[in-house]
Write a protein that holds these residues in place. Structure first.
Motif, PDB file in Angstrom:
ATOM      1  N   SER A   1      48.989  43.717  74.563  1.00 22.71           N
ATOM      2  CA  SER A   1      48.798  44.769  73.561  1.00 22.71           C
ATOM      3  C   SER A   1      49.219  46.129  74.110  1.00 22.71           C
ATOM      4  O   SER A   1      49.797  46.945  73.373  1.00 22.71           O
ATOM      5  CB  SER A   1      47.334  44.808  73.109  1.00 22.71           C
ATOM      6  N   GLN A   2      48.966  46.393  75.387  1.00 24.44           N
ATOM      7  CA  GLN A   2      49.420  47.651  75.985  1.00 24.44           C
ATOM      8  C   GLN A   2      50.941  47.728  75.971  1.00 24.44           C
ATOM      9  O   GLN A   2      51.516  48.773  75.652  1.00 24.44           O
ATOM     10  CB  GLN A   2      48.897  47.778  77.414  1.00 24.44           C
ATOM     11  N   ARG A   3      51.582  46.614  76.307  1.00 25.25           N
ATOM     12  CA  ARG A   3      53.050  46.586  76.337  1.00 25.25           C
ATOM     13  C   ARG A   3      53.617  46.809  74.929  1.00 25.25           C
ATOM     14  O   ARG A   3      54.632  47.484  74.757  1.00 25.25           O
ATOM     15  CB  ARG A   3      53.524  45.262  76.919  1.00 25.25           C
ATOM     16  N   GLU A   4      52.956  46.253  73.929  1.00 26.93           N
ATOM     17  CA  GLU A   4      53.398  46.439  72.544  1.00 26.93           C
ATOM     18  C   GLU A   4      53.351  47.913  72.156  1.00 26.93           C
ATOM     19  O   GLU A   4      54.256  48.426  71.489  1.00 26.93           O
ATOM     20  CB  GLU A   4      52.500  45.624  71.605  1.00 26.93           C
ATOM     21  N   ALA A   5      52.306  48.601  72.585  1.00 27.81           N
ATOM     22  CA  ALA A   5      52.189  50.027  72.277  1.00 27.81           C
ATOM     23  C   ALA A   5      53.208  50.841  73.064  1.00 27.81           C
ATOM     24  O   ALA A   5      53.855  51.752  72.518  1.00 27.81           O
ATOM     25  CB  ALA A   5      50.769  50.507  72.586  1.00 27.81           C
ATOM     26  N   ILE A   6      53.346  50.539  74.339  1.00 27.79           N
ATOM     27  CA  ILE A   6      54.261  51.292  75.203  1.00 27.79           C
ATOM     28  C   ILE A   6      55.688  51.233  74.682  1.00 27.79           C
ATOM     29  O   ILE A   6      56.413  52.236  74.698  1.00 27.79           O
ATOM     30  CB  ILE A   6      54.185  50.750  76.645  1.00 27.79           C
ATOM     31  N   THR A   7      56.108  50.086  74.204  1.00 30.09           N
ATOM     32  CA  THR A   7      57.507  49.881  73.808  1.00 30.09           C
ATOM     33  C   THR A   7      57.757  50.144  72.316  1.00 30.09           C
ATOM     34  O   THR A   7      58.807  49.771  71.789  1.00 30.09           O
ATOM     35  CB  THR A   7      57.959  48.457  74.162  1.00 30.09           C
ATOM     36  N   HIS A   8      56.794  50.756  71.635  1.00 30.69           N
ATOM     37  CA  HIS A   8      57.033  51.155  70.249  1.00 30.69           C
ATOM     38  C   HIS A   8      58.204  52.142  70.227  1.00 30.69           C
ATOM     39  O   HIS A   8      58.298  53.027  71.075  1.00 30.69           O
ATOM     40  CB  HIS A   8      55.774  51.805  69.669  1.00 30.69           C
ATOM     41  N   THR A   9      59.086  52.002  69.250  1.00 25.60           N
ATOM     42  CA  THR A   9      60.295  52.826  69.231  1.00 25.60           C
ATOM     43  C   THR A   9      60.163  54.019  68.287  1.00 25.60           C
ATOM     44  O   THR A   9      59.910  55.137  68.721  1.00 25.60           O
ATOM     45  CB  THR A   9      61.516  51.979  68.843  1.00 25.60           C
ATOM     46  N   ARG A  10      60.329  53.791  67.000  1.00 17.94           N
ATOM     47  CA  ARG A  10      60.303  54.907  66.045  1.00 17.94           C
ATOM     48  C   ARG A  10      59.366  54.596  64.889  1.00 17.94           C
ATOM     49  O   ARG A  10      59.020  53.455  64.650  1.00 17.94           O
ATOM     50  CB  ARG A  10      61.716  55.197  65.524  1.00 17.94           C
ATOM     51  N   GLY A  11      58.999  55.683  64.181  1.00 17.06           N
ATOM     52  CA  GLY A  11      58.106  55.535  63.042  1.00 17.06           C
ATOM     53  C   GLY A  11      56.654  55.713  63.449  1.00 17.06           C
ATOM     54  O   GLY A  11      56.319  55.795  64.632  1.00 17.06           O
TER      55      GLY A  11
ATOM     56  N   SER B   1      40.092  51.075  77.825  1.00 15.78           N
ATOM     57  CA  SER B   1      41.189  50.155  77.508  1.00 15.78           C
ATOM     58  C   SER B   1      42.535  50.622  78.053  1.00 15.78           C
ATOM     59  O   SER B   1      43.557  49.986  77.791  1.00 15.78           O
ATOM     60  CB  SER B   1      41.290  49.970  75.984  1.00 15.78           C
ATOM     61  N   GLY B   2      42.558  51.735  78.785  1.00 19.81           N
ATOM     62  CA  GLY B   2      43.802  52.189  79.397  1.00 19.81           C
ATOM     63  C   GLY B   2      44.674  53.025  78.492  1.00 19.81           C
ATOM     64  O   GLY B   2      45.900  52.971  78.584  1.00 19.81           O
ATOM     65  N   LYS B   3      44.065  53.866  77.649  1.00 19.10           N
ATOM     66  CA  LYS B   3      44.868  54.634  76.686  1.00 19.10           C
ATOM     67  C   LYS B   3      45.764  55.671  77.372  1.00 19.10           C
ATOM     68  O   LYS B   3      46.893  55.887  76.940  1.00 19.10           O
ATOM     69  CB  LYS B   3      43.981  55.294  75.644  1.00 19.10           C
ATOM     70  N   THR B   4      45.255  56.311  78.439  1.00 18.13           N
ATOM     71  CA  THR B   4      46.083  57.302  79.128  1.00 18.13           C
ATOM     72  C   THR B   4      47.275  56.636  79.794  1.00 18.13           C
ATOM     73  O   THR B   4      48.403  57.153  79.764  1.00 18.13           O
ATOM     74  CB  THR B   4      45.249  58.067  80.170  1.00 18.13           C
ATOM     75  N   PHE B   5      47.050  55.464  80.378  1.00 19.03           N
ATOM     76  CA  PHE B   5      48.144  54.675  80.953  1.00 19.03           C
ATOM     77  C   PHE B   5      49.197  54.378  79.882  1.00 19.03           C
ATOM     78  O   PHE B   5      50.406  54.548  80.108  1.00 19.03           O
ATOM     79  CB  PHE B   5      47.578  53.372  81.533  1.00 19.03           C
ATOM     80  N   VAL B   6      48.745  53.987  78.699  1.00 18.19           N
ATOM     81  CA  VAL B   6      49.666  53.659  77.610  1.00 18.19           C
ATOM     82  C   VAL B   6      50.450  54.893  77.173  1.00 18.19           C
ATOM     83  O   VAL B   6      51.673  54.829  76.970  1.00 18.19           O
ATOM     84  CB  VAL B   6      48.888  53.042  76.422  1.00 18.19           C
ATOM     85  N   LEU B   7      49.766  56.020  77.025  1.00 22.05           N
ATOM     86  CA  LEU B   7      50.454  57.244  76.606  1.00 22.05           C
ATOM     87  C   LEU B   7      51.530  57.660  77.607  1.00 22.05           C
ATOM     88  O   LEU B   7      52.665  57.974  77.232  1.00 22.05           O
ATOM     89  CB  LEU B   7      49.435  58.371  76.433  1.00 22.05           C
ATOM     90  N   VAL B   8      51.171  57.665  78.882  1.00 20.96           N
ATOM     91  CA  VAL B   8      52.131  58.070  79.917  1.00 20.96           C
ATOM     92  C   VAL B   8      53.317  57.115  79.949  1.00 20.96           C
ATOM     93  O   VAL B   8      54.487  57.541  80.006  1.00 20.96           O
ATOM     94  CB  VAL B   8      51.437  58.141  81.295  1.00 20.96           C
ATOM     95  N   GLU B   9      53.045  55.817  79.901  1.00 19.20           N
ATOM     96  CA  GLU B   9      54.134  54.843  79.944  1.00 19.20           C
ATOM     97  C   GLU B   9      55.003  54.907  78.697  1.00 19.20           C
ATOM     98  O   GLU B   9      56.207  54.654  78.747  1.00 19.20           O
ATOM     99  CB  GLU B   9      53.561  53.430  80.124  1.00 19.20           C
ATOM    100  N   HIS B  10      54.410  55.258  77.563  1.00 22.71           N
ATOM    101  CA  HIS B  10      55.198  55.391  76.335  1.00 22.71           C
ATOM    102  C   HIS B  10      56.177  56.556  76.449  1.00 22.71           C
ATOM    103  O   HIS B  10      57.328  56.465  76.005  1.00 22.71           O
ATOM    104  CB  HIS B  10      54.284  55.585  75.135  1.00 22.71           C
ATOM    105  N   ILE B  11      55.724  57.662  77.062  1.00 20.39           N
ATOM    106  CA  ILE B  11      56.629  58.800  77.276  1.00 20.39           C
ATOM    107  C   ILE B  11      57.796  58.367  78.172  1.00 20.39           C
ATOM    108  O   ILE B  11      58.965  58.675  77.892  1.00 20.39           O
ATOM    109  CB  ILE B  11      55.878  59.984  77.920  1.00 20.39           C
TER     110      ILE B  11
END
Length: 620
Positions: free
Chosen positions: A8-18, A28-38
């Motif tokens: 689920s983290q990987r799904e969020a990280i690799t979201h593209t557009r929209g 649940s690692g939200k800061t990790f997800v935000l940083v990796e998404h950037i």
């Protein structure tokens, strides 16, 4: 780093557009997800860093996010913009309009609000505090008046409407705005100026928002303007941790995300990497009682953890004494990893005194101003400046209005016209036969004495028969009243060292300036270590091995002012936030009272099996 992420983290990280809503439970690692998404946007989608805007709700959170991102990319700087909603939109407002938009100082706002409460609420027992009035004004502004009702503390909607109008006029006369106006004025500007809106949309086509559950309606309207039709909006939050209703935040904005963005993607981060399984299960039972929420299935990554302990005590003395006993039994390492989390600062101050006497190391929250001490010092300063001014012929209007009804003398601002307060005018007014004239005569008698006596003698008169002690202690809790009396005694002692009125006024001005500065960490008696004492609001975003939550009783949580279902549900979310700060060990304490004097445990504990237990009984 993406290979370390869960599915689920990987799904969020690799979201593209929209539009994308990431519902991130505690730990649940939200800061990790935000940083990796950037990082993903920059390295995989080749988005220029300058096109990315990351919004948070505090300067500390923005700084921490930026630092973590820089460590991740191993760089000293970045063109990604990190900032709070207020700082970013204030910058947009000033840069687009070309105007300075000065912001009123917080001390000035509180001083004016205090004046309003005295003048508009004549009955002391119905009078809100300045902070309560300002909180309601902020809520009103943040929702544009829609679905707004004054809090129980403020009460009468007609009085609130008068206070709101006076506050708005005061801002206008001062050519200032407040924090809420930063958002409102920016929204109005971008609504009117399509060219400016298109410019900022082009500058920041990718928006990331942390702690999305804390957003209010005015901020949300502005965010949607900036996101535009493309809506590359990546929102991360947890509606179960929405605890800032007094600031206008509304979890329904988050729960309605799919309605507003029908083509959005919704991703759940439901694995809690922080709390042990027993804590996760008990917390889920508590928050599951709320109706207005997005259903989730939070699970613990680790099966470890102690059983959650529930304990009832006969009275506050036993509860706090036993809590101090438990803390004293911990070794230094265990104590450093422990927190005691309260619903309000009152319990925090009480326990701090006990720990101080027992020489148990503790740390209080930082960055807070002691508003009780500051208000008392400002009252004293206004009183003496007014005495000195009237002795010379005229007094400052703001100083006089601040003290004229402390204690209540039945005086009304409208009696005094405009401009500075003239001593001869006051003498004439004091000759009337009504209650206000009698009150004014008493005040003038007091001020004449203050102007002529030595500071030590005048302080003695103030505290003894000038109504000063009554004014600063009335309507406060027992603990606050004791602290207020201690501040008066402290200042009476300092007055003895002053030669005359000028020295005394200078000393009071210095004391006020010092009190306006946020307090640093209070550590007793060991430096840099000890149990952490904090409120549930202050604990947000933190975690500890061992957590105690005392005073879980009705009228504390939920507080007596929580009347509507929405208010009660926010109180339950506060308890949920407190519970999920614990990694390994969690204890929930409450007063059960005695057969002769029973106490009501919080209704939030019923789902955990608490009914009417006997004192001290371990219900884990």
């Amino acid at each position: 780093m993406t290979q370390m992420a869960s599915r689920s983290q990987r799904e969020a990280i690799t979201h593209t557009r929209g539009p994308c809503l990431v519902i991130a439970g505690p730990g649940s690692g939200k800061t990790f997800v935000l940083v990796e998404h950037i990082v993903f946007l920059i390295e995989s989608l080749h988005i220029p860093p300058s096109k990315i805007l990351v919004l948070t709700f505090s300067r500390a959170a923005a700084g921490q996010m930026r630092d973590r991102f820089l460590r991740r990319i191993r760089a000293a700087s970045t063109s990604v913009t990190f900032g709070t909603l207020h700082s970013v939109f204030y910058h947009i407002l000033r840069e687009t309009s070309g105007r300075p938009w000065p912001v009123m100082e917080e001390a000035q706002r509180r001083r004016f609000a205090a004046m309003l409460t005295v003048n508009l609420w004549p009955e002391k027992n119905l009078r809100p505090s300045p902070d309560q009035l300002l909180s309601d004004i902020s809520r009103y502004k943040s929702c544009g008046g829609r679905d707004f009702a004054p809090s129980a503390a403020v009460g009468d909607p007609r009085l609130f409407a008068r206070a709101l109008a006076s506050y708005g006029a005061f801002l206008k006369e001062s050519s200032c705005i407040d924090m809420d106006d930063m958002i409102t004025e920016c929204r109005l500007l971008l609504q009117r100026d399509r060219k400016a809106r298109a410019c900022w949309m082009s500058r920041f086509p990718f928006l990331l928002v942390d702690e999305y559950q804390d957003i209010n309606r005015d901020q949300y309207a502005l965010l949607r303007l900036l996101a535009g039709d493309r809506a590359n909006l990546f929102a991360v939050g947890d509606d179960d941790q929405s605890i800032y209703g007094f600031r206008g935040s509304d979890p329904r904005i988050m729960t309605g995300f799919e309605r507003d963005f029908p083509d959005c993607r919704r991703i759940f981060l439901e694995t809690n990497y922080r709390c042990g399984r027993p804590i996760v299960r008990k917390a889920a039972l508590v928050i599951g009682e709320n109706r207005d929420r997005i259903p989730k299935k939070i699970r613990a990554a680790s099966p470890a953890g102690d059983p959650v302990v529930l304990r009832g005590w006969a009275d506050e003395r036993e509860e706090f004494s036993r809590l101090a006993d438990e803390l004293q039994a911990l070794d230094r390492r265990e104590l450093d990893g422990t927190a005691v989390i309260f619903r309000s600062h009152a319990g925090e101050a009480l326990l701090a005194g006990i720990l101080d006497r027992r020489q148990i190391p503790f740390r209080c929250q930082t960055g807070s101003v002691d508003h009780l001490r500051l208000e008392i010092l400002r009252d004293l300063l206004a009183c003496y400046r007014c005495a000195a001014g009237l002795a010379a012929g005229q007094a400052d209007r703001a100083d006089f209005f601040r003290i004229m009804n402390r204690p209540d003398r039945g005086l009304d601002r409208e009696q005094f016209g405009t401009g500075r307060i003239d001593s001869r005018q006051l003498v004439r007014m004091a000759r009337g036969g009504d209650r206000a004239a009698a009150g004014l005569a008493d005040l003038l008698d007091l001020l004449r004495f203050l102007a002529s006596a030595a500071p030590a003698a005048s302080m003695d008169r103030l505290c003894r028969d000038g109504g000063c002690r009554e004014a600063v202690t009335e309507g406060r809790s027992a603990g606050a009243a004791v602290r207020a009396a201690a501040v008066l005694a402290e200042m009476a002692g300092k007055a003895a060292a002053c030669a005359g009125m000028e020295d005394w006024i200078r000393l009071l001005e210095d004391e006020c300036r010092q009190a306006e500065q946020p307090r640093q960490v209070q550590e007793q008696p060991g430096a840099g270590a000890g149990v952490r004492l904090m409120t549930m609001h202050g604990a947000k975003g933190l975690e500890f091995d061992r957590v105690y939550l005392p005073e879980l009783n009705e009228d504390v949580i939920p507080g007596r002012r929580a009347v509507t279902r929405q208010q009660v549900e926010e109180e339950r979310r506060l308890l949920y936030v407190g519970m999920t700060r614990a990694r390994k060990h969690l204890e929930l304490w409450y007063l059960s009272g005695t057969r002769q004097s029973p106490r009501r445990p919080s209704r939030f504990l019923r789902v955990l099996g608490v009914r009417s237990p006997f004192p001290g009984r371990n219900l884990s």
